[in-house]
Design an enzyme around this catalytic site. Structure first.
Site, short mmCIF file in Angstrom:
data_model
loop_
_atom_site.label_atom_id
_atom_site.label_comp_id
_atom_site.label_asym_id
_atom_site.label_seq_id
_atom_site.Cartn_x
_atom_site.Cartn_y
_atom_site.Cartn_z
CG HIS A 66 -3.17 -0.50 10.91
ND1 HIS A 66 -2.90 -0.48 9.56
CD2 HIS A 66 -3.65 -1.73 11.18
CE1 HIS A 66 -3.19 -1.67 9.04
NE2 HIS A 66 -3.66 -2.46 10.00
CG ASP A 68 0.53 1.54 9.14
OD1 ASP A 68 -0.50 1.35 9.82
OD2 ASP A 68 1.57 0.88 9.30
CG ASP A 99 -4.59 -4.86 6.78
OD1 ASP A 99 -4.81 -4.28 7.86
OD2 ASP A 99 -3.56 -5.51 6.56
CD GLU A 133 -0.79 -3.96 12.23
OE1 GLU A 133 -0.78 -5.09 12.73
OE2 GLU A 133 -0.79 -3.78 11.00
CD GLU A 134 -0.21 -3.67 7.60
OE1 GLU A 134 0.54 -4.65 7.78
OE2 GLU A 134 -1.43 -3.78 7.41
CG HIS A 348 -0.76 -7.55 3.74
ND1 HIS A 348 0.33 -7.76 4.54
CD2 HIS A 348 -1.61 -6.79 4.46
CE1 HIS A 348 0.14 -7.17 5.72
NE2 HIS A 348 -1.05 -6.58 5.69
ZN ZN Z 1 -4.04 -4.44 9.50
#
Ligand code: ZN
Length: 376
Positions: A66, A68, A99, A133-134, A348
Site C-alpha cells: 500500500h 497510503d 510502512d 490500507e491504513e 505509525h
Molecule cells: Zn502497512
C-alpha cells in the site's frame, strides 16, 4: 545511492495520506511498464488500486503493498519534514519509510534485477498496490480481490511487503493473522435521582459486572500457531456529569483479536449469553474487520524462510501477532500469504524510519524468494 533507496525516497516524497495515492502508483507504473507489465487500475471511492501483471496462467504470484500512510501527527515533533525523505547516520526518515514505501521499492527493484538477469518466471507475476490500507480499506485490496475473483482469477502466492521484522531484518515473517471482531454496546437503564435508586435503573450497575465477567473469561487457549484470543475494552462512557443523577444509559466499545480456535459467531453468542444475564435492555452493534488466517507450511513459507536465511543468515520466526494487514483479504482469496518487510518499531510513529543498510538486503530477499518459487 542504491536504486531501492532512490525509489523509497521518491515514494516518501509523495504526500499520500490515506486514502490518497498522491501519484505513487504513477511512479510505479513508469517502472513496471518497461519490464513488460500490463497495467490496469481498479480505482474506487477515491482510492487508487494498481494491478500490474506480466506473463500468463498459473502460478499467479502477487507482490502486494500500500502507498497510503497514516497522518504524520504533530510536525514540530519530527526532526525533519515527514514528506522530505532524509538520511541521517545511515537511517532513512520519513512517513512511510517502514510502512511501507521501502517494502514496495524493494519489491520493484527486486523484479527489475530478476528480469534484467533473464530469469524465467513461470506463470504470472503481479503487483497489487492500493492506497487504502491504513483507512477503512473497503475500496482497496478487498475491492480488487472482488473484481478479480469475478473474472475467475485465482492466486497461488502473495508476498506482502509490510514491516514484519522485529529486531533484525528478517527475524520474523508473518504467516497468519488473528481475526478482529468489535462491538459498540449500549445498555439502557432509567435516569433518576441518586437519592431514589428504586425509581431509577442504573445501567452502570448492570454493565459493570457483565464487563467484569467478559474480562475474566478465557475464550480459548490458542494453539501452536496463535496466542489465545484476547478481549479488550477500548471505550467506556456513562453519566451526565452531575453527581446526583443516575445515568439513563451506559456505553462500551470492545474488541476481540481472535485465533483460529474461535469463530466470530461463537464469540458473539458467548458475549450475548453474559449480557442477557446482567442487562435486560441493551443494543450490541458488531463489526467484523477480518477473519483469522494461517498459511500452511507449504512452498511459499519454505521459500521465504530459505530466502531470508540465504540473504541475512537469520532464521526467521514464523509470527502471527500484530495488527491486521491486507493479507486478511489475500488469504481468503486462496493465496498462500507471507509478510516480509523491514523492522517495524517506528511504524505509525514520529520520526518513522528504516535502516539504509537493510534496504538492499530486503530487496535481495524478495529476489531470492521469487527465484526459489520459480525453481519448481
Ligand atoms: Zn502497512
Amino acid at each position: 545511492m542504491s536504486a531501492v533507496l532512490e525509489l523509497s525516497c521518491a515514494l516518501i516524497a509523495r504526500r499520500s495520506n490515506t486514502p490518497d495515492d498522491a501519484g505513487c502508483c504513477g511512479i510505479l507504473e513508469a517502472r513496471l511498464r518497461p519490464l513488460g507489465f500490463d497495467i490496469e487500475y481498479f480505482n474506487a471511492g477515491g482510492v487508487t488500486n494498481l494491478w500490474a501483471t506480466r506473463g500468463n496462467g498459473r502460478p499467479l504470484t502477487i507482490l502486494a503493498g500500500h502507498t497510503d500512510v497514516v497522518p504524520a501527527g504533530p510536525l514540530d515533533q519530527w526532526r525533519s519534514d515527514p514528506f522530505k525523505p532524509e538520511v541521517r547516520d545511515g537511517v532513512l526518515y520519513g512517513r512511510g519509510a517502514a510502512d511501507m514505501k521501502s517494502g514496495i521499492a524493494a519489491m520493484v527493484c527486486a523484479v527489475e534485477r530478476l528480469l534484467a538477469n533473464g530469469a524465467n518466471v513461470p506463470g504470472t507475476l503481479a503487483f497489487l498496490i492500493t492506497s487504502d490500507e491504513e483507512g477503512i480499506a473497503t475500496h482497496g485490496t478487498q475491492h480488487v480481490v472482488r473484481e478479480l475473483s469475478a473474472r475467475g482469477v485465482v492466486p497461488d502466492y502473495a508476498i506482502v511487503g509490510e514491516a514484519s521484522s522485529n529486531l533484525r531484518l528478517g527475524d520474523r515473517i508473518v504467516i497468519g493473522r488473528r481475526g478482529s471482531l468489535g462491538c459498540n454496546l449500549t445498555v439502557t437503564g432509567r435516569q433518576g435521582h441518586v437519592a431514589y435508586p428504586h425509581k431509577g435503573d442504573n445501567p452502570v450497575h448492570r454493565l459493570a459486572p457483565a464487563l467484569a465477567e467478559l474480562v475474566a473469561t478465557q475464550w480459548d487457549s490458542g494453539n501452536a500457531h496463535f496466542p489465545p484470543t484476547s478481549f479488550q475494552i477500548s471505550n467506556f462512557h456513562a453519566g451526565t456529569g452531575a453527581t446526583n443523577v443516575i445515568p439513563g444509559s451506559a456505553e462500551a466499545v470492545f474488541n476481540f483479536r481472535y485465533c483460529t480456535e474461535s469463530t466470530a459467531e461463537d464469540l458473539k453468542a458467548r458475549v450475548h449469553a453474559v449480557l442477557d444475564r446482567w442487562c435486560p435492555r441493551y443494543q450490541a452493534d458488531w463489526w467484523h474487520s477480518g477473519l483469522p488466517f494461517l498459511t500452511r507450511d507449504g512452498r511459499l513459507r519454505t521459500s521465504a524462510t530459505a530466502a531470508v536465511q540465504q540473504v541475512t543468515g537469520v532464521q526467521p520466526e514464523p509470527f502471527t501477532g500484530g495488527g491486521t494487514s491486507d493479507a486478511r483479504f489475500l488469504a481468503p482469496w486462496g493465496a498462500e500469504v507471507v509478510e516480509i518487510g523491514p523492522i517495524n518499531d517506528s511504524i505509525h510513529k514520529i520520526d518513522e524510519h528504516v535502516r539504509v543498510d537493510d534496504l538492499q538486503p530486503l530487496s535481495r530477499i524478495y529476489e531470492v524468494l521469487l527465484q526459489r518459487l520459480a525453481a519448481a
